[in-house]
Design an enzyme around this catalytic site. Sequence first.
Site, mmCIF file in Angstrom:
data_model
loop_
_atom_site.group_PDB
_atom_site.id
_atom_site.type_symbol
_atom_site.label_atom_id
_atom_site.label_comp_id
_atom_site.label_asym_id
_atom_site.label_seq_id
_atom_site.Cartn_x
_atom_site.Cartn_y
_atom_site.Cartn_z
ATOM 1 C CE1 TYR A 144 25.316 35.351 38.327
ATOM 2 C CE2 TYR A 144 26.487 35.381 40.176
ATOM 3 C CZ TYR A 144 26.383 34.673 39.128
ATOM 4 O OH TYR A 144 27.560 34.198 38.790
ATOM 5 C CE LYS A 195 32.629 39.382 24.423
ATOM 6 N NZ LYS A 195 34.497 39.747 24.536
ATOM 7 C CG ASP A 227 37.364 38.200 25.293
ATOM 8 O OD1 ASP A 227 37.217 38.627 26.216
ATOM 9 O OD2 ASP A 227 37.122 37.651 24.601
ATOM 10 C CG ASP A 251 30.245 33.145 40.740
ATOM 11 O OD1 ASP A 251 31.246 32.899 40.940
ATOM 12 O OD2 ASP A 251 29.369 33.477 40.394
ATOM 13 C CG ASP A 255 35.594 29.561 42.008
ATOM 14 O OD1 ASP A 255 35.191 30.594 42.799
ATOM 15 O OD2 ASP A 255 34.790 29.142 41.806
#
Length: 363
Positions: A144, A195, A227, A251, A255
């Site tokens: 970000y 990852k 993943d 992020d 959620d």
Amino acid sequence: MSAPQYRITLLPGDGIGPEIMAVAVDVLKTVGRQLNIGFEFVEALIGGAAIDATGVPLPEDTLEKCRQSDAVLLAAIGGYKWDTLPSHLRPEAGLLGLRSGLKLFANLRPAQIFPQLIDASPLKREVVEGVDIMVVRELTGGIYFGQPKGIFATETGERRGVNTMAYTESEIDRIGRVAFETARKRRGKLCSVDKANVLEVSQLWRDRITKLAAEYPDIELSHLYVDNTAMQLVRNPKQFDTIVTGNLFGDILSDEAAMLTGSIGMLPSASLGSSGLGVFEPVHGSAPDIAGQDKANPLAQVLSAAMMLRYGLQQPAAADKIERAVSQVLERGDRTGDIMSANTNLVGCRAMGDALIEVLEGK
Ligand code: NAD
């Protein structure tokens, strides 16, 4: 020993904010009296309320009051009235300014299933029963914020969008430390998510987190690819205690984990900086559709106050007391509209607050 004394800045904000904040303050006062913890509450403006009073969403006076306090309890900001203002003057800018002004780099998002609310989960009872996860997300680095970023013209005239996922060793270490300390306050298990099979930034992440583990021999560390984590969170969420990950993965996963609980009015969060000062707030927004109607669920705000006690003020006994009280009112069958189900009593925001005080006082 003299009683600890804390200065708390309250930011009620907009919409249902003032209603749910009033309940949390009553609960803190009651628990403070019972456990001999002193609170001095200082109120300040943020969001739409600050725009109306001062023209900006985060007045300097608010930031200063926050800096001079031991913790900040925030409710929610925003509403239809301010939606057409330019983005730097919108209520959300107040929230972003607060996070950067206080240098908050760690976001803690618990996803805990209350046994009384299991039916609100979109997953099967046997999958979610007992779920209690904490996602620790890095908040100020990663893709970000990494440079270069932007949309650039190429030599062929085609445009190319670029973001850069980058972490320095010190950025990884400071979020890693928050995560190990958090796991220590919970069940002592930490899963670092990356990852590393594809991304160099993740290989560095894994390397640093693994090295840090030597400082925390009491914590059981594991690593998982993002993943796979996304799958495991719906397949077998009970395997997780504390998860630590970067900004983008966090992020998304925070959620996903939150949805396991199915009820937004129950979810607290914390954002922490290195000075120890943190901002504690519900995950939900200002719910302008039900503001001023005594319909809001104050429990996410109350649980945010519990997080403040546990992770901001190092008062775990007071946090336990509040979390137990929330569980007890649910056990009594008291429910606000958003978590209502068959054979429960519909109560308003204020009555839910009264119920909490009653169980805290053993009535
Ligand atoms: P929201 O979370 O405010 O509301 C979504 C839905 O959930 C609404 O139907 C609302 O009534 C309900 N809801 C939310 N909290 C509840 C509670 N405690 N009790 C009962 N019901 C509850 O999200 P939204 O509608 O997308 O946004 C409304 C405003 O809030 C917008 O201005 C948005 O920018 C702002 N917002 C602020 C924050 C924050 O302060 N951190 C977060 C998200 C949205």
